[in-house]
Design an enzyme around this catalytic site. Structure first.
Site, short mmCIF file in Angstrom:
data_model
loop_
_atom_site.label_atom_id
_atom_site.label_comp_id
_atom_site.label_asym_id
_atom_site.label_seq_id
_atom_site.Cartn_x
_atom_site.Cartn_y
_atom_site.Cartn_z
N GLY A 137 0.81 -1.21 0.00
CA GLY A 137 0.00 0.00 0.00
C GLY A 137 0.85 1.26 0.00
N TYR A 138 1.92 1.25 0.78
CA TYR A 138 2.81 2.41 0.82
C TYR A 138 3.59 2.52 -0.48
CZ TYR A 138 1.52 2.91 5.67
OH TYR A 138 0.80 3.10 6.82
N HIS A 139 3.95 1.40 -1.05
CA HIS A 139 4.63 1.43 -2.35
C HIS A 139 3.77 2.11 -3.41
CE1 HIS A 139 7.03 0.04 -5.78
NE2 HIS A 139 5.87 -0.22 -6.35
N TYR A 174 -2.74 0.19 14.09
CA TYR A 174 -1.49 0.90 14.37
C TYR A 174 -1.33 1.29 15.83
CZ TYR A 174 -0.13 1.38 9.46
OH TYR A 174 0.27 1.13 8.17
#
Length: 657
Positions: free
Chosen positions: A294-296, A450
């Site tokens: 997702g961050y990529h 988180y």
């Protein structure tokens, strides 16, 4: 030192007193006590001389603001992806049903924070620091104001002035209630500041032509936008996705509002950071260093949007040709590593998502890079061409995939054995995800949430809750090595190892036989003594477990199933059940079956070796048996010979390191 660098350095020195302990906000000493004023704003702008003279000649603030608003409405030559001239054509065909629902709730001050939680009424007198749940992500994301963007789309979709009027009121309210100080730090993390720097520029395009966009709204908007850029200029979270959002916010403000005196320095610094970070954060194989999908994919957008905005405004020379080529390489990663239905293998802080979730992105990338394989991914194979390969190695990232075909029901395995990706990575080298026939059979645990106690994120980060090997249930180190990678029509072979502990290395060999099933050889070698355990976890369901034969089999009544059998021909082994959870959606977890194959290793024993058959199948389970022909108790195998028996027919496969 270049002239540009000198300007930036001088600018940074000038900003240091602003952020001293004696200062509570970004107010300039030159501004009057009422920060959100036209006088304060004029100190920050470099306007055409005639316009500035016209504004100063008027002694009434309302008229000054009106003249300024007329200027910003009438100026041309600055371009943004959201084009003001498209407003009329957007009537009835822009906002989704979800946009309208979110926008209508926002009119009533019922806002979205972290979207996994219900929307929350933040009061008639809005509390921008509201915390309806004990998860900081809620209040942080509340102050990204994604609901404002929904209001902007709803306004263009419906033409209903209520959305523009409410947005202006809420903007003024937020600016007045959230000065930059310790008390309001929830609103001024650099990541939220950067996100707003980009999204507020879109809001400007949506609302600037509305009669509800008054001089008062403009003054609050621009003064606060200047505060955003001033903060972003001195906040630089290098080597992280935060750095990209910081730079993007700075770039968008500087390009869309060149009237700010500091805009040239802001723009130069934003471009400098993006050029630096794409080299620091993106491996040669294309994956972003944090190794979470997702961050990529987010990083692709953050690198790309600023670049495209620069091109749109004649500033493309700020980026070398290599910048775009690296983005193109990044766009290949989800094609190579996602499940055949487009869902995500949950390595690190990642969530599965929906099938086909990246189709619109692949369509945009296919046009940008003229790629037939991206078009194939965007259309589900209806157009374009399937990638030529079916197996991929990303050696710098330590990510590998093998698949039987490019059809949605293909057999697919992805494995991770890479470097430390930082806060969004997990100590799970050797882990893998297995998919077949449209079903995720062995999902990675995910990350759940988180914020929270041990039952939250920390539990999901343990090495032992991944498909890999542990010593005494301890978390493993990041010390990867690729030993062999070969791909053939009837056999794909991957051999990796990780020095998981000071005195124990885990070597894992994966053989994809005939594009139908997998044989995995795990070797734990070194001087360590203790509990060596090979862990496996399944998708939720009730498996059939045979502890005597060391086998586990899923029992789904329809579709594909999995048969797993482990053997250890030298020494004793015990099949144990473990605690298992999986999270496919933020804040949601569900129980699943988890197992380990336990061996008690003494200090004299050099190697613990396991051979595991992973057999995905649909219908009747094939009769396949695997035997390792050569054993060595002294060292890991350099020559591997396997005998495979299928319905009485034998064949032999092997490899040499």
């Amino acid at each position: 030192m270049s002239k540009t660098s000198l300007v930036i350095l001088l600018h940074l020195f000038a900003l240091l007193p602003i952020f001293g302990k004696q200062q509570n906000n970004l107010q300039s000493d030159k501004c009057p006590s009422e920060k959100q004023s036209v006088e304060c704003l004029l100190e920050k702008l470099d306007l055409p001389a005639a316009l500035e003279k016209e504004i100063l000649q008027s002694k009434e603030r309302e008229k000054q603001g009106a003249v300024l608003l007329d200027y910003f409405r009438s100026r041309r030559g600055i371009h943004h992806p959201v084009k003001r001239e498209d407003r009329i054509g957007s009537l009835g065909n822009l906002a989704s049903k979800a946009d309208i629902e979110m926008a209508d709730d926002a009119l009533k001050h019922i806002f979205v924070g972290q979207p996994a939680y219900p929307r929350f009424f933040c009061g008639d007198d809005i509390d921008w620091g509201a915390r309806p749940v004990p998860d900081d992500e809620w209040v942080w994301q509340l102050n990204r104001m994604y609901f404002w963007n929904a209001m902007g789309r709803a306004y263009w979709h419906t033409g209903d002035e209520r959305y523009a009027r409410a947005w202006g009121e809420q903007l003024i309210d937020w600016v007045r209630k959230n000065p930059y100080d310790e008390e309001h730090s929830y609103a001024w993390r650099s990541i939220e500041t950067g996100i707003r720097g980009n999204s507020w520029c879109e809001l400007y395009q949506r609302f600037i032509d509305s009669p509800s966009f008054t001089p008062e709204v403009l003054i609050h908007f621009l003064n606060s936008l200047h505060d955003h850029a001033t903060l972003l200029m001195i906040k630089y979270t290098t080597n992280s996705n935060w750095a990209l959002m910081e730079a993007e916010g700075l770039a968008f403000i500087a390009i869309l509002f060149p009237e700010f005196k500091e805009s040239p320095a802001w723009r130069s610094e934003a471009f400098r950071r993006l050029n630096v970070e794409i080299d620091k954060q993106v491996y040669p194989d294309g994956h972003q260093r944090e190794l979470a999908m997702g961050y990529h994919v987010g990083c692709i957008s953050w690198f790309l949007r600023s670049y495209e905005l620069a091109k749109m405004n004649g500033l493309a020379e700020a980026f070398p040709r290599s910048y775009e080529k690296k983005i193109e390489k990044m766009c290949e990663v989800p094609m190579k590593l996602c499940h055949p239905d487009g869902t995500v293998v949950q390595f690190g802080d990642a969530w599965t998502g929906e099938p086909g979730q990246y189709k619109s992105r692949f369509m945009a990338w296919s046009k940008l890079f003229n790629r037939e394989d991206f078009l194939y991914m965007a259309t589900g194979g209806a157009e374009g061409k399937a990638p030529a390969e079916r197996a991929f190695a990303l050696p710098e990232s330590g990510l590998y995939s093998m698949r039987s075909s490019w059809e949605r029901d293909a057999i697919f395995l992805a494995l991770k054995c890479g470097p430390d990706g930082g806060g969004h990575s997990q100590p799970d080298n050797g882990t893998f995800g297995l998919y077949a026939g449209g079903r995720i059979l062995m999902p990675d645990a995910g990350s759940y949430i988180y914020s929270g106690d041990w039952e939250g994120r920390a539990w999901f980060r343990q090495t032992k809750v991944h498909q890999t090997l542990t010593l005494d249930d301890r978390n493993s180190a990041y010390a990867p090595a690729l030993l062999k990678w070969e791909c053939h029509n009837d056999l794909d072979l991957l051999v990796v190892e990780n020095r998981s502990y000071d005195d124990l290395t885990h070597r894992r060999s994966v053989l994809f036989v005939d594009k139908r099933y997998f044989v995995i050889i795990d070797e734990a070698y070194g001087s360590a003594a203790g509990d060596v355990e090979l862990h496996f976890q399944l998708a939720p369901g009730e498996p059939i477990v045979d502890k005597k034969r060391y086998s586990i089999e899923t029992s789904y009544p329809e579709g594909w199933n999995l048969f797993l059998k482990c053997s250890r021909e030298m020494g004793e082994m015990e099949l144990r059940e473990e605690e298992g959870w999986v999270s496919h959606v933020y804040t949601v977890k569900e129980p699943r079956s988890a197992f380990c194959f336990h061996v008690k290793k003494n200090g004299r024993e050099k190697v613990v070796r396991y051979v595991t058959l992973l057999l995905p199948y649909n219908g009747v389970k094939p009769d396949i048996r695997v035997k390792l022909l050569n054993e060595s108790a002294d060292r890991p195998l350099s020559n591997v010979n396997l005998e495979i028996t299928e319905y009485g027919q034998k064949k032999w496969i092997g490899y040499t390191l």
